[in-house]
Design an enzyme around this catalytic site. Structure first.
Site, PDB file in Angstrom:
ATOM      1  N   TYR A   1       1.086  -0.217  14.876  1.00 44.24           N
ATOM      2  CA  TYR A   1       0.157  -0.335  13.971  1.00 44.24           C
ATOM      3  C   TYR A   1       0.571   0.286  12.732  1.00 44.24           C
ATOM      4  CZ  TYR A   1      -3.914  -0.120  11.027  1.00 44.24           C
ATOM      5  OH  TYR A   1      -4.827  -0.157   9.934  1.00 44.24           O
TER       6      TYR A   1
ATOM      7  N   ASP B   1       0.709  -1.080   0.048  1.00 43.65           N
ATOM      8  CA  ASP B   1       0.030  -0.023   0.052  1.00 43.65           C
ATOM      9  C   ASP B   1       0.849   1.345  -0.013  1.00 43.65           C
ATOM     10  OD1 ASP B   1      -1.508   2.171   0.596  1.00 43.65           O
ATOM     11  OD2 ASP B   1      -2.712   0.928   2.222  1.00 43.65           O
TER      12      ASP B   1
ATOM     13  N   LYS C   1      -3.078  -3.397   8.068  1.00 42.66           N
ATOM     14  CA  LYS C   1      -3.254  -4.725   8.237  1.00 42.66           C
ATOM     15  C   LYS C   1      -2.362  -5.231   6.949  1.00 42.66           C
ATOM     16  CE  LYS C   1      -5.898  -6.471  11.376  1.00 42.66           C
ATOM     17  NZ  LYS C   1      -5.370  -7.342  12.136  1.00 42.66           N
TER      18      LYS C   1
HETATM   19  C1  F6R Z   1      -7.625  -0.646   7.980  1.00 41.45           C
HETATM   20  C2  F6R Z   1      -7.575   0.702   7.174  1.00 41.45           C
HETATM   21  C3  F6R Z   1      -8.510   1.850   7.868  1.00 41.45           C
HETATM   22  C4  F6R Z   1      -7.720   2.745   8.400  1.00 41.45           C
HETATM   23  C5  F6R Z   1      -8.544   3.923   8.947  1.00 41.45           C
HETATM   24  C6  F6R Z   1      -7.942   4.931   9.628  1.00 41.45           C
HETATM   25  O1  F6R Z   1      -6.730  -1.254   7.364  1.00 41.45           O
HETATM   26  O2  F6R Z   1      -6.672   0.641   6.439  1.00 41.45           O
HETATM   27  O3  F6R Z   1      -9.543   1.253   8.150  1.00 41.45           O
HETATM   28  O4  F6R Z   1      -7.009   2.293   9.693  1.00 41.45           O
HETATM   29  O5  F6R Z   1      -8.978   4.545   7.756  1.00 41.45           O
HETATM   30  O6  F6R Z   1      -6.657   5.358   8.853  1.00 41.45           O
HETATM   31  P1  F6R Z   1      -5.580   6.501   9.257  1.00 41.45           P
HETATM   32  O7  F6R Z   1      -5.282   6.012  10.640  1.00 41.45           O
HETATM   33  O8  F6R Z   1      -4.602   6.397   8.291  1.00 41.45           O
HETATM   34  O9  F6R Z   1      -6.501   7.776   9.344  1.00 41.45           O
HETATM   35 MG    MG Z   2      -3.984   2.008   3.157  1.00 41.00          MG
HETATM   36 MG    MG Z   3      -4.829  -2.258   1.936  1.00 40.61          MG
END
Ligand code: F6R
Ligand code: MG
Ligand code: MG
Length: 364
Positions: free
Chosen positions: A228, A11, A231
């Site tokens: 974190y 990603d 995933k």
């Molecule tokens: C799960 C995922 C999303 C982010 C969520 C918060 O794998 O990619 O659910 O965890 O959108 O994202 P941030 O912390 O980047 O604002």
């Molecule tokens: Mg992402």
């Molecule tokens: Mg992804």
């Protein structure tokens, strides 16, 4: 002819949020791999996406864990990150955990599944890719494909599959591995693979020919980074037909959606929905988790395809069921079993909140 199929993914930035990949990022990856094909490093390639994950599918003759191939993937992700940064995509470069390449992308953030094999007269390949979930999501599908006769009738009636398959299982917490022979060791194996956040099926082999049948990515980004950072959004390569399950036996497990870890903030259980590539756009509560499947025939390493396998109408019911399951799970809001148990959540405020309230907890 011996050929290596490498699927390396990362990603490198989401559009919009974490829901999709930007076409300019895919185009940049295509440019990088076209150059490598022209230079003779790659036999062939295909660039695709699953949700916010950029997928590099490459064939070559350099073998597994090859430095040149891993560097090509790393440099491609770095170039794509530049595009993502320019467009101010969300989380640009999020899976590149290191500033410099050091010989192999394993442990550096990207997910990797690679297998080297002698190309058969007809070499049928299915590549599974998932978004908003982790590598353990392949455990039940792989078990069904290679060990469950209710899914794979070939185990019962095909003479070249009747001897069963060997499963290599990794303990990603203790960094250990073990191989189970099925069918006779399925009860022992299920003790472990039924806990997919820790024990993950890495590879499957035909027991008589010893040929590789499937290989998955088993990275756990949170264990690598110690915090974190998304995933793992895993991939899995599966050979199909002949002495291994037929295409329909490989895809059949996804017709009954199961609950997997991931979804919003990587901290929930949600249904794994089989979708076409264009429909891998996890938007509802950043989900529900998606799985796509691309199919190829290999011809001298050339990727004949892809076919977008879950575009088929026969998965409509599974998608409908997954949406119903998503509703059921969402009803629990911040409660388990929708929210993951404390130790499995990728986001948590627990240490800070527990510290703040330390003095207010008294003995019962
Ligand atoms: C799960 C995922 C999303 C982010 C969520 C918060 O794998 O990619 O659910 O965890 O959108 O994202 P941030 O912390 O980047 O604002
Ligand atoms: Mg992402
Ligand atoms: Mg992804």
């Amino acid at each position: 002819m011996s050929i290596t199929l490498s699927v390396i993914k990362a990603d490198v930035g989401g559009y919009v949020g974490h829901s999709e990949s930007h076409p300019d990022v895919l185009a940049k990856a295509g440019e990088c791999l076209a150059r490598a094909k022209k230079d003779g490093l790659l036999v062939d390639y295909h660039v695709t996406k699953c949700g916010d994950d950029l997928q590099l599918i490459m064939t070559h003759q350099q073998g597994e864990d090859n430095e040149k191939i891993h560097k090509l993937a790393w440099d491609t992700f770095v170039d794509c990150t530049q595009v993502a940064k320019k467009l101010k995509l969300h989380g640009a470069g999020q899976d590149l955990l290191s500033d410099a390449f050091s010989g192999n992308v394993r442990g550096m953030g990207p997910g990797v599944a690679e297998m080297e094999f002698e190309e058969r007269v007809a070499e049928t390949i299915i590549i599974l890719m998932a978004d908003k979930t982790s590598s353990g999501a392949w455990n039940m599908p792989l078990y069904k494909m290679f060990a469950d006769p209710f899914n794979t009738i070939g185990l019962v009636i095909a003479p070249n599959m009747h001897s069963g398959f060997a499963f290599e299982v990794h303990d990603v917490k203790e960094h250990k591995k073990i191989t189970f022979n099925t069918p006779e060791e399925i009860y022992d194996m299920l003790v472990f693979i039924g806990a997919p956040s820790r024990y993950m099926i890495k590879a499957v082999y035909h027991r008589e020919t010893k040929n590789i049948a499937a290989v998955s990515s088993t990275q756990r980004l949170s264990l690598i980074a110690g915090r974190y950072i998304g995933k793992d959004d895993p991939v899995c390569i599966i050979r199909a037909q002949g002495e291994v399950p037929a295409v329909g036996e490989v895809l059949e497990p996804f017709s009954s959606p199961i609950l997997v870890e991931g979804w919003m903030r990587g901290s929930h259980q949600g249904p794994l929905m089989p979708v076409s590539i264009p429909d891998s756009t996890p938007t509802r509560f950043d989900g529900p988790p998606r799985v796509v499947a691309v199919g190829f025939q290999l011809s001298g390493g050339m990727l004949i395809g892809p076919r977008d396998m879950f575009a088929d109408k026969s998965y409509d019911l599974a998608r409908h069921q997954a949406n119903e399951m998503a509703d059921l799970m969402r009803r629990h809001g911040p409660f388990e079993p929708h929210r993951l148990p404390l130790e499995e959540m990728e986001y948590t405020t627990m240490p800070e909140v527990a510290k703040k309230l330390e003095g207010r907890f008294t003995d019962l």
